[in-house]
Write an enzyme that holds these catalytic residues in place. Structure first.
Site, PDB file in Angstrom:
ATOM      1  N   SER A 221       0.841  -1.190   0.000  1.00  0.00           N
ATOM      2  CA  SER A 221       0.000   0.000   0.000  1.00  0.00           C
ATOM      3  C   SER A 221       0.887   1.255   0.000  1.00  0.00           C
ATOM      4  O   SER A 221       1.734   1.396  -0.880  1.00  0.00           O
ATOM      5  CB  SER A 221      -0.949  -0.032   1.205  1.00  0.00           C
ATOM      6  N   ASP A 462      -7.992  -4.619  -6.324  1.00  0.00           N
ATOM      7  CA  ASP A 462      -7.638  -3.555  -5.379  1.00  0.00           C
ATOM      8  C   ASP A 462      -8.669  -2.437  -5.516  1.00  0.00           C
ATOM      9  O   ASP A 462      -8.928  -1.954  -6.617  1.00  0.00           O
ATOM     10  CB  ASP A 462      -6.236  -3.038  -5.704  1.00  0.00           C
ATOM     11  N   HIS A 499      -7.058  -5.158  -1.864  1.00  0.00           N
ATOM     12  CA  HIS A 499      -5.964  -4.249  -1.536  1.00  0.00           C
ATOM     13  C   HIS A 499      -5.007  -4.921  -0.558  1.00  0.00           C
ATOM     14  O   HIS A 499      -5.344  -5.120   0.618  1.00  0.00           O
ATOM     15  CB  HIS A 499      -6.500  -2.957  -0.948  1.00  0.00           C
TER      16      HIS A 499
END
Length: 589
Positions: A221, A462, A499
């Site tokens: 991330s 994601d 994600h």
């Protein structure tokens, strides 16, 4: 002047001009090159780095008096074997170090800032250093165990790394208003990494009486963004980079989240709950339509879309998703919903059609709750609105926005306010797109020429950072290196994964191990085996894994643009698949 003499003079002038044109300009098909010499990647030979050597921890408690510029060590103590565990296994004995650097009082907001950090130094050392980049808005010193992705069966400290993590220059109580301080912005973006790295190596040298042989950088991330920024800015300090779900265009993605919230609000039954725009039952309808069209493209109907590129060409929301004749009953989408879905997946744009951020691929992972949390919750508060308003906009917005992040998101004018992520002024001397993103993401000459390697992995579902954006980056990188980027960088898309982790996916894989093999032993990953985290998985169960799958289903993650295609054998086992180019055809199963 006669024609013969004129022609002779002209010929001489042409020859003089030609002598100043580099040969590469005419190298392609006898015509002019489309790529300027200065944007071409390096053609220098890539060196092979030697493997790291084992070492033994020689000091721990004494390191509390470790001296380095503007550095204070607040703790140095031995953690015995079993003091920590991971995936049900005890972590070995190690030295825990905690401290801070560059403590200061801001002249802008009066807050006291420092770069907080933690290091864990194993008693039995592999000779390697790992910078564990953390996610979100940072502000927390996560435990420096070297855990990068979900369900790691063996984390960095278990692999023998000396591991560091940090808060990137501010503490949790200062989130998100640290964005009011210009230096805190820069530390968050990239400068904390540049400050901490030489200190960490020096401290490792004090503990083991030698610096690390090899240094690695990894994160997911925002940590993936940190990783890609480090590959561009600090490639002389690291040998390997593992970026998972990298938000390397994070300011643009955050703005896109606000734009997306406004689109969902058009079909939500209440603005207080944007998920009413596409609740779980209707997301399952969308996911099933994607599977019906695309599941068999890899020659096996197994609840996964391996050939995503081909799927995007043939899946059509209007045609393939059932349309509601009257009321919404969870078995269909209205025409208005379909329009919003198509717009959101096509990517955020201004009212004039100018792209703000990338498109997103259609993937059955949209049914997962993690995807929904990014689209319907984080987009309206507090995460994305405060990031855009306080950290990425120049100047930052008034702090009263904290009282109504939903209103800020739904009233955000992308035509006039999105451009603030590109702005700077006398106080905020670097724009968000300068301090948050890699300076030149498709020029990695320094990294490449040092022998360093990069692995990037991204989930196809994601909900915040688009794998389309990552694929576009890799295509541009590859073009800049004459289709030879795979010699030092490889991108792996993970079907179904959300994600960083989760989704109906095989999201458990050893990226660090693959990176070590490539950096130190020259074994480039032609695939990475990934496993589902079904019932009984020691690294933690992924509840998005369908009950119809084997709980330990495995698949090969393939280097982009190859995709996994079924050949023969047990459909639950990775060895029954091969990485091949995306196939053509009419898109029918």
């Amino acid at each position: 002047m006669n024609r013969k003499k004129s022609f002779s003079i002209l010929l001489i002038l042409v020859l003089i001009i030609m002598s100043f044109i580099p040969s590469f300009v005419l190298a392609e098909s006898g015509g002019a090159s489309k790529v300027d010499k200065h944007t071409r990647g390096s053609s220098e030979p890539i060196p092979q780095l030697s493997p790291a050597q084992l070492g033994i921890l020689l000091k721990c408690e004494e390191l509390v008096s470790f001296k380095f510029t503007r550095t204070t060590i607040t703790k140095a103590e031995i953690v015995p074997e079993g003091g920590l565990s991971n995936a049900g296994q005890p972590v070995g004995e190690h030295c825990l170090i905690q401290g801070k650097m560059n403590e200061r009082v801001s002249p802008v907001d009066g807050q006291t800032y420092a770069i907080g950090f933690e290091m864990r130094l194993p008693a039995d050392w592999a000779g390697r250093f790992l910078y564990q980049a953390n996610g979100g808005l940072d502000g927390v010193v996560a435990s420096a165990t070297g855990s990068i992705t979900g369900g790691q069966l063996e984390n960095g400290i278990q692999m023998g790394f000396a591991v560091m993590s940090s808060d990137a220059g501010h503490n949790g109580a200062q989130n998100p208003l640290f964005g009011l301080d210009p230096q805190a912005r820069l530390d968050y973006g990239y400068q904390a990494v540049g400050t901490l790295t030489p200190m960490a190596k020096s401290l490792i040298e004090a503990a083991y009486e030698r610096e690390p042989d090899r240094a690695y950088f990894a994160g997911t991330s925002n940590g993936g963004r940190h990783t890609m920024v480090a590959a561009s800015r600090y490639s002389d300090q690291y040998d390997g980079f593992l970026a998972v779900a990298p938000g390397f265009n994070l300011p643009k993605a955050a703005v896109a989240q606000l734009w997306g919230a406004q689109q969902w609000a058009k079909v939500a039954t209440t603005n207080d709950n944007l998920e009413t725009a596409l609740p779980p039952a209707e997301r399952k309808v969308l996911a099933q339509a994607i599977l019906d069209r695309c599941d068999g493209l890899d020659r096996l109907v197994d609840g996964m879309v391996q050939d995503s590129e081909r799927c995007q060409k043939f899946f059509d929301v209007e045609r393939d998703v059932p349309t509601c004749d009257a009321v919404r009953d969870g078995t269909c989408l209205t025409e208005e919903q379909k329009l919003v879905v198509k717009d959101v997946f096509a990517g955020a744009r201004t009212s004039s059609g100018e792209e703000i951020y990338s498109s997103f691929p259609f993937d059955p992972g949209v049914a997962q709750s993690g995807w929904a949390s990014w689209k319907f919750q984080n987009s309206v508060g507090p995460r994305d609105p405060v990031a855009v308003g306080f950290v990425f906009s120049t100047p930052p917005v008034d702090r009263s926005m904290l009282q109504d992040t939903l209103g800020y998101a739904l009233n955000f004018d992308v035509d006039t306010q999105a451009g603030l992520i590109y702005e700077s002024n006398e106080l905020y001397t670097e724009s968000a797109m300068e301090f948050m993103t890699p300076p030149n993401p498709t020029n990695l000459d320094s990294m490449r020429n040092s022998g360093a390697k990069m692995i990037v992995a991204h989930g196809a579902s994601d909900g915040v950072f688009s794998p389309d954006d990552t694929a576009r980056w890799y295509e541009e990188l590859d073009a800049n290196y004459r289709n030879k980027a795979e010699e030092f960088a490889r991108y792996f898309e993970i079907p179904g994964m959300g994600h960083s982790r989760g989704g109906p996916a095989t999201d458990q894989f050893d990226g660090l191990g693959a990176l070590i093999d490539w950096v130190e032993y020259g074994e480039a990953p032609d695939h990475i085996t990934a496993t589902a985290r079904g019932v009984g998985n020691p690294g933690g169960v992924n509840t998005d894994v369908p009950s119809t799958w084997a709980p330990d289903r495995s698949r090969p993650l393939c280097p982009y643009p190859l995709v996994a295609r079924y050949t023969k054998g047990d459909p639950e086992v990775s060895s029954s698949f091969q990485c091949k180019p995306s196939s053509g055809g009419n898109g029918l199963n």
